[in-house]
Design a protein around this motif. Sequence first.
Motif, PDB file in Angstrom:
ATOM      1  N   ARG A   8       0.850  -1.251  -0.013  1.00 49.31           N
ATOM      2  CA  ARG A   8       0.209  -0.041   0.093  1.00 49.31           C
ATOM      3  C   ARG A   8       0.898   1.232  -0.153  1.00 49.31           C
ATOM      4  O   ARG A   8       0.246   2.306  -0.382  1.00 49.31           O
ATOM      5  CB  ARG A   8      -0.999   0.073   1.259  1.00 49.31           C
ATOM      6  N   ASP A  33      -0.447  -1.346  -5.321  1.00 49.26           N
ATOM      7  CA  ASP A  33      -1.612  -1.105  -4.257  1.00 49.26           C
ATOM      8  C   ASP A  33      -2.499  -2.072  -4.431  1.00 49.26           C
ATOM      9  O   ASP A  33      -3.428  -2.197  -5.315  1.00 49.26           O
ATOM     10  CB  ASP A  33      -2.157   0.332  -4.089  1.00 49.26           C
ATOM     11  N   LEU A  35      -5.241  -2.523  -2.898  1.00 52.23           N
ATOM     12  CA  LEU A  35      -6.903  -2.189  -2.842  1.00 52.23           C
ATOM     13  C   LEU A  35      -7.161  -1.355  -4.113  1.00 52.23           C
ATOM     14  O   LEU A  35      -8.376  -1.061  -4.259  1.00 52.23           O
ATOM     15  CB  LEU A  35      -6.772  -1.181  -1.577  1.00 52.23           C
ATOM     16  N   ARG A  36      -6.230  -1.316  -4.811  1.00 53.93           N
ATOM     17  CA  ARG A  36      -6.523  -0.507  -6.287  1.00 53.93           C
ATOM     18  C   ARG A  36      -6.702  -1.662  -7.305  1.00 53.93           C
ATOM     19  O   ARG A  36      -6.911  -1.213  -8.559  1.00 53.93           O
ATOM     20  CB  ARG A  36      -5.425   0.523  -6.888  1.00 53.93           C
ATOM     21  N   TYR A  38      -8.665  -4.703  -9.081  1.00 53.05           N
ATOM     22  CA  TYR A  38     -10.014  -5.183  -9.122  1.00 53.05           C
ATOM     23  C   TYR A  38      -9.979  -6.436 -10.068  1.00 53.05           C
ATOM     24  O   TYR A  38      -9.447  -6.271 -11.048  1.00 53.05           O
ATOM     25  CB  TYR A  38     -10.926  -4.170  -9.352  1.00 53.05           C
ATOM     26  N   TYR A  50      -5.946  -2.402 -12.940  1.00 52.46           N
ATOM     27  CA  TYR A  50      -5.214  -1.776 -11.790  1.00 52.46           C
ATOM     28  C   TYR A  50      -5.389  -0.219 -12.541  1.00 52.46           C
ATOM     29  O   TYR A  50      -4.964   0.186 -13.693  1.00 52.46           O
ATOM     30  CB  TYR A  50      -3.799  -2.449 -11.695  1.00 52.46           C
ATOM     31  N   VAL A  69      -5.775  -5.129   5.739  1.00 54.87           N
ATOM     32  CA  VAL A  69      -6.362  -5.437   4.198  1.00 54.87           C
ATOM     33  C   VAL A  69      -6.283  -6.650   4.059  1.00 54.87           C
ATOM     34  O   VAL A  69      -6.160  -7.391   3.022  1.00 54.87           O
ATOM     35  CB  VAL A  69      -5.830  -4.418   3.248  1.00 54.87           C
ATOM     36  N   TYR A  72      -9.183  -8.642   1.738  1.00 61.69           N
ATOM     37  CA  TYR A  72      -9.317  -8.200   0.196  1.00 61.69           C
ATOM     38  C   TYR A  72      -7.638  -8.215  -0.279  1.00 61.69           C
ATOM     39  O   TYR A  72      -7.805  -8.860  -1.361  1.00 61.69           O
ATOM     40  CB  TYR A  72      -9.422  -6.615   0.314  1.00 61.69           C
ATOM     41  N   GLY A  73      -6.869  -8.014   0.345  1.00 59.89           N
ATOM     42  CA  GLY A  73      -5.315  -8.349  -0.167  1.00 59.89           C
ATOM     43  C   GLY A  73      -5.055  -9.910  -0.543  1.00 59.89           C
ATOM     44  O   GLY A  73      -4.729 -10.097  -1.556  1.00 59.89           O
TER      45      GLY A  73
END
Length: 303
Positions: A8, A33, A35-36, A38, A50, A69, A72-73
Amino acid sequence: MKLAILSRNTKLYSTRRLVEAAREHGHSVRVLDPLRCYMRIASDSFEMHYKGREIHGYDAVIPRIGASVTRYGSAVLRQFELMGSFTPNTSDAILRARDKLRSHQLLAAESIGMPATVFGDNPDDTNDLLSMLGPPPHVIKLNEGTQGAGVMLTEKLSASRGVIEALRGLYAQFLVQEFVAEAKGADLRCFVVGNKVVAAMKRQAPDGDFRSNLHRGGTAKGIKASAAEQDVAVRAAQVLGLGIAGVDLIRSDRGPLVLEVNASPGLEGIEQASGVDIAGAIIQHVAGRRKRGRNARRVVARA
């Protein structure tokens, strides 16, 4: 090798060192990252995007996924695995390590030494639960705490009951462990890469505290772990399926005891204390494993 590092923050010491080491060894590297990231999941394909663009073709992924995280990670990492990327720490291994109760059960099943631990849910069972453990002092740990946060020492039975009641009131998951007095506030961090300990340091708790974490004011110095300590550290990492791990041990009268196995161990403290290029060792391990895996697939294809 085309390498991705899931992190991150590109400015973190561990992330920066891995990027530097990858480039020094001639690899292409990018920090992503998690969290970016998907994804699209379908029976005919797995797809990752991404920041608005599709990403693919990464030979290997090194996860630096923080505890906040984890869920999700680990899903992002699993998607990379399904897309054919090698990772030294799989998504399932990270989930095993992050759950202290689960990891303790798995380690105990392989006869790896650790402090006696109890776990229960119903308040009516607290007295009997503590009697299973023995007299205080007791160490009470949140099940998913990190860097010494959520770890408490209680010196009286009434204090243990009080902390347990408070945590249950907050619906927190926690473990209660025996306190190993002969460790004298010190522990060992053994950094495992592959099937060996590449560096080790001894951490000492500050005066007035029993937690030796560097984030809690502990001090550290590089040491050479004994053969028994190295063996326990490597076995603990292997039981949880981790190719890269920070294994925390304490020295006791009955031998080395595992406190915790960290799936995303920091590099700064142990590199500075030991003088070992751990980032370089990680990159070499990942590149070597990726190459061996590719060669093995070629042999199978020819057969």
